[in-house]
Design a protein around this motif. Structure first.
Motif, short mmCIF file in Angstrom:
data_model
loop_
_atom_site.label_atom_id
_atom_site.label_comp_id
_atom_site.label_asym_id
_atom_site.label_seq_id
_atom_site.Cartn_x
_atom_site.Cartn_y
_atom_site.Cartn_z
N THR A 94 0.85 -1.16 0.04
CA THR A 94 -0.09 0.05 -0.05
C THR A 94 0.87 1.26 0.01
O THR A 94 0.40 2.17 0.02
N ILE A 105 -1.04 2.22 4.36
CA ILE A 105 -2.13 1.68 5.31
C ILE A 105 -1.16 1.31 6.26
O ILE A 105 0.01 0.29 5.94
N THR A 112 -5.83 -0.39 12.79
CA THR A 112 -5.54 0.17 11.29
C THR A 112 -5.67 1.44 10.86
O THR A 112 -6.50 1.97 11.46
N GLN A 114 -4.63 4.89 8.39
CA GLN A 114 -4.04 5.70 7.00
C GLN A 114 -3.12 6.49 7.30
O GLN A 114 -3.16 7.54 7.97
N TYR A 160 -15.05 6.65 3.18
CA TYR A 160 -14.13 6.06 2.23
C TYR A 160 -13.26 5.19 3.10
O TYR A 160 -13.18 3.70 2.87
N LEU A 161 -12.55 5.64 4.10
CA LEU A 161 -11.83 4.81 4.77
C LEU A 161 -12.55 4.10 5.69
O LEU A 161 -11.90 2.53 5.98
N SER A 163 -15.30 2.19 4.81
CA SER A 163 -15.48 1.09 4.12
C SER A 163 -14.32 0.05 4.04
O SER A 163 -14.41 -0.98 3.78
N GLN A 164 -13.10 0.61 4.49
CA GLN A 164 -11.95 -0.42 4.28
C GLN A 164 -11.55 -0.51 5.78
O GLN A 164 -10.57 -1.33 6.09
#
Length: 217
Positions: A94, A105, A112, A114, A160-161, A163-164
């Motif tokens: 990533t 990431i 976790t 970003q 958006y983040l 969703s991960q």
């Protein structure tokens, strides 16, 4: 062979499950609308087929429970996230360098993040562009929530983040040391393998071929 005997079209079922996932994790009108639309289409074609309805009901209930569990666990982790960490392990494939900006990431103590870091020298830039082993970064790392939607129909980076499965941004203010991870798991090994392929493409292929191959990989 058993896939052919399923009472419903498995591609349609996969679309429903994907829409359910984004409805729970993204929670925006578009995700909800897509899920409702796909659900109505399914009922329209299988309303009289009780076997199909029972099959989808069981599968749907399983994934609903699983996604709600993941969402609940992520919400707890989000509340327990610290304001600062001292070490983070980057997910090798990533890692991205855009000028002086490093993004990736990262994982630290079951959380976790970003990761963002402003590269200080050409040496650092070259290292992160070519590194293939999983790097462990130590230093002063500030943690903060992701930015949500700022205006109507604008991009919601927070969703958006989410969703991960990422609920916090970690900005490295000062980098003390970088070292390769000594003990790796099978999953980390495959991340490293993909990273090696990405680095090889970036360093041995010309534009625009490298962008096509990177996208495919």
């Amino acid at each position: 062979m058993w896939l052919k005997k399923a009472p419903v079209n498995l591609f349609s079922l996969a679309l429903l499950i994907a829409a359910l996932y984004f409805t729970i994790f993204a929670t925006n009108p578009y995700a909800i609308g897509a899920f409702v639309f796909l659900l109505l289409c399914f009922f329209k074609h299988h309303w009289k087929n009780t076997v199909s309805l029972k099959f989808v009901g069981v599968i749907g209930a399983f994934f609903l429970a699983y996604f709600l569990f993941l969402h609940h666990r992520a919400a707890i982790q989000d509340k327990q996230a610290p304001s600062e960490i001292k070490q983070v392990v980057l997910v090798a494939d990533t890692i991205s360098v855009n000028g002086e900006q490093l993004s990736a990431i990262g994982k630290a103590k079951g959380q976790t993040y970003q990761i963002f870091y402003r590269l200080k020298s050409e040496r650092e830039q070259h290292y992160f562009k070519t590194v293939s082993r999983t790097p462990v970064l130590r230093g002063k790392i500030k943690v903060s929530p992701a930015t949500g939607q700022r205006n109507f129909q604008g991009f919601n980076y927070q969703s958006y983040l989410a969703s991960q499965g990422i609920y916090r941004i970690a900005k490295i203010e000062h980098l003390d040391s970088v070292a390769p991870l000594k003990s790796i798991s099978p999953l980390t090994f495959f991340h490293q393998l993909r990273r090696k392929a990405l680095v090889h493409i970036q360093t041995h292929f010309p534009n625009p071929m490298r962008h096509y191959m990177t996208g495919l990989l």
